[in-house]
Enzyme design. Structure first.
Site, PDB file in Angstrom:
ATOM      1  N   HIS A 127      -0.387   4.170  -0.053  1.00 23.42           N
ATOM      2  CA  HIS A 127      -1.135   5.038   0.876  1.00 23.42           C
ATOM      3  C   HIS A 127      -1.175   6.491   0.429  1.00 23.42           C
ATOM      4  CE1 HIS A 127      -2.600   5.969   5.065  1.00 23.42           C
ATOM      5  NE2 HIS A 127      -3.067   4.733   4.920  1.00 23.42           N
ATOM      6  N   ASP A 172     -14.949   1.192  -0.206  1.00 23.09           N
ATOM      7  CA  ASP A 172     -15.189   0.868   1.199  1.00 23.09           C
ATOM      8  C   ASP A 172     -16.684   0.876   1.455  1.00 23.09           C
ATOM      9  OD1 ASP A 172     -15.561   1.222   4.095  1.00 23.09           O
ATOM     10  OD2 ASP A 172     -13.386   1.484   4.155  1.00 23.09           O
ATOM     11  N   GLU A 182      -1.340  -0.792  -3.987  1.00 23.37           N
ATOM     12  CA  GLU A 182      -2.552  -0.036  -3.665  1.00 23.37           C
ATOM     13  C   GLU A 182      -2.280   1.456  -3.620  1.00 23.37           C
ATOM     14  OE1 GLU A 182      -5.506   0.350   0.212  1.00 23.37           O
ATOM     15  OE2 GLU A 182      -4.647  -1.601  -0.313  1.00 23.37           O
ATOM     16  N   HIS A 234     -12.124  -2.382   0.525  1.00 19.32           N
ATOM     17  CA  HIS A 234     -11.365  -1.777   1.619  1.00 19.32           C
ATOM     18  C   HIS A 234     -12.165  -1.945   2.899  1.00 19.32           C
ATOM     19  CE1 HIS A 234     -10.079   1.889   3.973  1.00 19.32           C
ATOM     20  NE2 HIS A 234      -8.895   1.458   3.595  1.00 19.32           N
ATOM     21  N   ASP A 241       0.853  -1.188   0.000  1.00 13.39           N
ATOM     22  CA  ASP A 241       0.000   0.000   0.000  1.00 13.39           C
ATOM     23  C   ASP A 241       0.888   1.237   0.000  1.00 13.39           C
ATOM     24  OD1 ASP A 241      -1.899   1.935   0.334  1.00 13.39           O
ATOM     25  OD2 ASP A 241      -2.753   1.110   2.185  1.00 13.39           O
ATOM     26  N   GLU A 245     -10.288   3.428  -1.988  1.00  8.45           N
ATOM     27  CA  GLU A 245     -10.803   3.661  -0.641  1.00  8.45           C
ATOM     28  C   GLU A 245     -11.239   5.110  -0.440  1.00  8.45           C
ATOM     29  OE1 GLU A 245      -7.335   4.145   2.478  1.00  8.45           O
ATOM     30  OE2 GLU A 245      -6.752   2.701   0.934  1.00  8.45           O
TER      31      GLU A 245
END
Length: 382
Positions: A185, A257, A209, A284, A183, A235
Site C-alpha cells: 500500500h 484501475d 502489491e 485494481h 499489499d 493503481e
C-alpha cells in the site's frame, strides 16, 4: 444517435456513477471516481460533458483522444478518472446498441471464467485466521490483505515480525493449493522493502502489491532482483506511458484501475503493453458494480489476464456493498472463486437507477481516506 444528457451521482460507500443518455433512448453507465476526491472528478465530468453533448457515442476512440489530449494541460488522476467513467459508459452504449457484450466488440472471449480474489482484514493472528478461513469456505481460491499497518521508515524488528506473521498465518490456513497476495500500500520505504521481500519468499505469496510508492520507480530494478516474489503495481498510474518504466524494471503484474486509467480503452492498451514484457494483468477494482463489470469485459478478452480484484465485503463498504446498486446480481455470481462469462449486452450490468438517484439525493458521500502520523507527529503513509 447523439448524446443528449450526462448526469453524475455520488453513492455510498465512496463511489460515483455517470449516466450517459442518448436521443435514441440507449443509456450507458460508468464509474468515474477518485476515492477521497470524488467532487473534483464530478466537476471534470461536467467539463468534458460540454464536448460530448450532441456527439455520436459510437466514436469512442475519437472521443477518448479529444478528452485526454484536447486540453493544453493533460493527465493526472482527476481528469483520467473522469475520462475513464465516460469511456465505460460509451462502451456500454455501443454494446447495448449492437446487442452484444463489450468483450465481443473487443475481439471476443479467450476464457469462460475470471478468477477473482477476496479482501481480508485483521490485525492479530486470530482475526486473520478467521477472515481467511471464511473466504476459503466461501469458495475463493485467493485472498489479498494489507502486509502491514503504519510502518516506520526503518522498520523495527517487531514490525518486520508482524508482517511475516501475517504471511505465515495466511499460508498456514490456505495450504499450498490456494493463493494469497500482500499489499504494501505504499506504506513501506524502499529500504524496508529490500529487507522484507527476501524474508517473505518462504511463504510464496502470489504477488506483493505496490512494494514502494509510485514516485520511487528507481528502486524497482533492485527490488525485482532481490525479491524472488512477483511484484505488482499500477493503481496510481494512469496511462500506458507511466507503466513503461516499471515494466522495463521487471514488474511481473500490472494493476491499472478501469475507473482511473482512462477506462476500457486504455486498460486494454496497458494490458497489450504488459504482454510484450511477459507481464500479467490484474486490474485494481475496490469499487462498485459498473467498474467491476467493465474490468470483466477486458478480462474475458485479454490473453495475459491473471486475476481480478473485487470489493464484495471489503472493509470500505460500510454503507453499501457491491450488489446494492445492481438490479440483478447474476453477472456477479461466483462459482469456485470465479465469475462466469455472460452474453448480456454492453457491460452486462443493469444499474438500479432508482437506488443511485436516491443515494445521491440523500447526500451521496464525502469519503476521505484517513491521515496517519508517526508517534512524533510527522505524516505517515496510509
Amino acid at each position: 444517435m447523439k448524446i443528449s444528457r450526462i448526469e453524475t451521482f455520488l453513492a455510498p460507500p465512496r463511489w460515483m456513477f455517470v449516466r450517459v443518455e442518448t436521443d435514441a433512448g440507449v443509456v450507458g453507465w460508468g464509474e468515474p471516481v477518485v476515492e477521497g476526491r470524488a467532487e473534483p472528478v464530478r466537476a471534470a465530468v461536467a467539463v468534458l460533458a460540454e464536448y460530448l453533448l450532441g456527439q455520436d457515442p459510437a466514436r469512442i476512440e475519437d472521443h477518448w483522444q479529444v478528452m485526454t489530449k484536447g486540453g493544453f494541460y493533460r493527465g493526472g488522476p482527476v481528469l483520467s478518472s473522469a475520462v475513464a467513467g465516460l469511456d465505460q459508459a460509451l462502451w456500454d452504449i455501443k454494446g447495448k446498441h449492437c446487442g452484444m457484450p463489450v468483450h465481443q466488440l473487443l475481439g471476443g472471449p479467450v476464457r469462460e471464467r475470471v478468477r477473482a480474489y477476496a479482501w481480508v482484514g485483521g490485525d492479530d493472528p486470530g482475526a486473520i485466521r478467521d477472515a481467511v478461513t471464511a473466504q476459503a469456505e466461501a469458495g475463493f481460491t485467493a485472498v489479498k490483505m494489507n502486509g502491514c499497518g503504519r510502518m516506520s521508515p526503518v522498520a523495527t524488528r517487531a514490525e518486520v515480525r508482524a508482517c511475516l506473521l501475517r504471511a505465515g498465518t495466511v499460508r498456514e490456513v490456505l495450504g499450498d493449493e490456494r493463493d494469497f497476495a500482500l499489499d504494501f500500500h505504499g506504506r513501506v520505504s524502499p529500504s524496508n522493502a529490500r529487507r522484507l521481500l527476501p524474508l517473505l519468499a518462504e511463504y510464496a505469496p502470489m504477488f506483493v502489491e505496490e512494494p514502494v510508492l509510485p514516485e520511487h520507480t528507481e528502486a524497482l530494478p533492485g527490488l525485482v532482483g532481490a525479491a524472488n516474489i512477483p511484484l505488482a503495481l499500477g493503481e496510481r498510474l494512469y496511462t500506458r506511458r507511466e507503466f513503461l518504466a516499471p515494466l522495463q524494471a521487471g514488474v511481473a503484474i500490472v494493476q491499472p484501475d478501469v475507473s482511473h486509467a482512462g477506462g476500457i480503452s486504455e486498460l486494454r492498451r496497458i494490458a497489450a503493453l504488459a504482454e510484450t514484457y511477459g507481464a500479467l494483468l490484474a486490474p485494481h477494482c475496490p469499487l462498485g458494480p459498473v467498474a467491476l463489470a467493465a474490468c470483466l469485459q477486458v478480462a474475458f478478452t485479454t490473453p495475459n489476464f491473471l486475476i481480478q480484484e473485487q470489493s464484495l465485503g471489503i472493509h470500505y463498504n460500510r454503507d453499501a456493498d457491491l450488489l446494492d446498486y445492481a438490479v440483478d446480481p447474476e453477472p456477479f455470481r461466483f462459482e469456485r472463486g470465479a465469475l462466469l462469462r455472460t452474453d448480456r449486452p454492453g457491460l452486462g450490468v443493469e444499474v438500479d437507477e432508482h437506488a443511485v438517484r436516491a443515494a445521491d439525493a440523500a447526500g451521496g458521500h464525502a469519503w476521505r481516506n484517513p491521515v496517519w502520523r508517526y508517534d512524533d507527529g510527522a505524516f505517515a503513509e496510509w
